[in-house]
Write a protein that holds these residues in place. Structure first.
Motif, PDB file in Angstrom:
ATOM      1  N   THR A  61     -69.067 -23.423  20.638  1.00  0.00           N
ATOM      2  CA  THR A  61     -69.962 -23.548  19.483  1.00  0.00           C
ATOM      3  C   THR A  61     -71.229 -24.300  19.883  1.00  0.00           C
ATOM      4  OG1 THR A  61     -68.081 -23.530  17.980  1.00  0.00           O
ATOM      5  CG2 THR A  61     -70.139 -24.401  17.116  1.00  0.00           C
ATOM      6  N   GLY A  62     -71.070 -25.365  20.655  1.00  0.00           N
ATOM      7  CA  GLY A  62     -72.229 -26.129  21.131  1.00  0.00           C
ATOM      8  C   GLY A  62     -73.151 -25.286  21.987  1.00  0.00           C
ATOM      9  N   ALA A  63     -72.564 -24.467  22.862  1.00  0.00           N
ATOM     10  CA  ALA A  63     -73.367 -23.589  23.726  1.00  0.00           C
ATOM     11  C   ALA A  63     -74.134 -22.567  22.889  1.00  0.00           C
ATOM     12  CB  ALA A  63     -72.470 -22.890  24.740  1.00  0.00           C
ATOM     13  N   MET A  64     -73.477 -21.997  21.888  1.00  0.00           N
ATOM     14  CA  MET A  64     -74.151 -21.023  21.019  1.00  0.00           C
ATOM     15  C   MET A  64     -75.283 -21.672  20.239  1.00  0.00           C
ATOM     16  SD  MET A  64     -71.197 -18.451  19.657  1.00  0.00           S
ATOM     17  CE  MET A  64     -69.960 -19.666  19.267  1.00  0.00           C
ATOM     18  N   GLU A  65     -75.058 -22.894  19.776  1.00  0.00           N
ATOM     19  CA  GLU A  65     -76.117 -23.597  19.035  1.00  0.00           C
ATOM     20  C   GLU A  65     -77.317 -23.837  19.922  1.00  0.00           C
ATOM     21  OE1 GLU A  65     -74.136 -27.072  17.545  1.00  0.00           O
ATOM     22  OE2 GLU A  65     -73.347 -26.024  15.800  1.00  0.00           O
ATOM     23  N   GLU A  66     -77.073 -24.187  21.195  1.00  0.00           N
ATOM     24  CA  GLU A  66     -78.179 -24.412  22.130  1.00  0.00           C
ATOM     25  C   GLU A  66     -78.977 -23.129  22.351  1.00  0.00           C
ATOM     26  OE1 GLU A  66     -76.951 -26.177  25.801  1.00  0.00           O
ATOM     27  OE2 GLU A  66     -75.920 -27.810  24.787  1.00  0.00           O
ATOM     28  N   ILE A  67     -78.257 -22.010  22.425  1.00  0.00           N
ATOM     29  CA  ILE A  67     -78.928 -20.729  22.697  1.00  0.00           C
ATOM     30  C   ILE A  67     -79.704 -20.257  21.464  1.00  0.00           C
ATOM     31  CG2 ILE A  67     -78.520 -18.263  23.129  1.00  0.00           C
ATOM     32  CD1 ILE A  67     -76.092 -19.186  24.825  1.00  0.00           C
ATOM     33  N   TRP A  68     -79.057 -20.279  20.295  1.00  0.00           N
ATOM     34  CA  TRP A  68     -79.627 -19.644  19.108  1.00  0.00           C
ATOM     35  C   TRP A  68     -80.450 -20.579  18.228  1.00  0.00           C
ATOM     36  CZ3 TRP A  68     -79.766 -14.644  19.363  1.00  0.00           C
ATOM     37  CH2 TRP A  68     -78.796 -13.969  20.093  1.00  0.00           C
ATOM     38  N   LEU A  69     -80.214 -21.869  18.307  1.00  0.00           N
ATOM     39  CA  LEU A  69     -80.896 -22.783  17.377  1.00  0.00           C
ATOM     40  C   LEU A  69     -81.956 -23.643  18.040  1.00  0.00           C
ATOM     41  CD1 LEU A  69     -77.833 -23.898  15.220  1.00  0.00           C
ATOM     42  CD2 LEU A  69     -79.441 -22.053  14.781  1.00  0.00           C
ATOM     43  N   GLU A  70     -82.298 -23.336  19.275  1.00  0.00           N
ATOM     44  CA  GLU A  70     -83.353 -24.095  19.931  1.00  0.00           C
ATOM     45  C   GLU A  70     -84.681 -23.849  19.235  1.00  0.00           C
ATOM     46  OE1 GLU A  70     -83.759 -23.373  24.079  1.00  0.00           O
ATOM     47  OE2 GLU A  70     -81.980 -24.525  24.588  1.00  0.00           O
ATOM     48  N   GLU A  71     -85.500 -24.866  19.203  1.00  0.00           N
ATOM     49  CA  GLU A  71     -86.820 -24.725  18.567  1.00  0.00           C
ATOM     50  C   GLU A  71     -87.892 -24.592  19.590  1.00  0.00           C
ATOM     51  OE1 GLU A  71     -87.596 -27.500  15.455  1.00  0.00           O
ATOM     52  OE2 GLU A  71     -85.514 -27.550  14.915  1.00  0.00           O
TER      53      GLU A  71
END
Length: 71
Positions: A61-71
């Motif tokens: 989940t953390g990896a996905m957040e880094e990929i998709w939620l980066e600004e």
């Protein structure tokens, strides 16, 4: 998700979809049917919808957040 498909509270309640229902008793099939009806108003009689719920580890989940939620 309902808002993304343009579903109103009235449409949801008319479809028997209780937004306050717990996840394990929520009518996901009814929500999918309403969403499909909204974007593709065809006769879906006789068709079935398959539902799949995916769980991820905290690390994934953390990896996905880094990929998709980066600004």
């Amino acid at each position: 998700m309902a808002a993304a498909f343009g579903l109103t509270a009235q449409e949801l309640s008319g479809g028997g979809i209780g937004m306050a229902a717990a996840v394990n008793v929520f009518s996901w099939g009814a929500l999918c049917a309403r969403a499909l009806q909204k974007v593709a108003p065809l006769d879906h009689t006789g068709r079935s919808v398959s539902l799949l719920r995916v769980r991820h580890t905290e690390e994934a989940t953390g990896a996905m957040e880094e990929i998709w939620l980066e600004e």
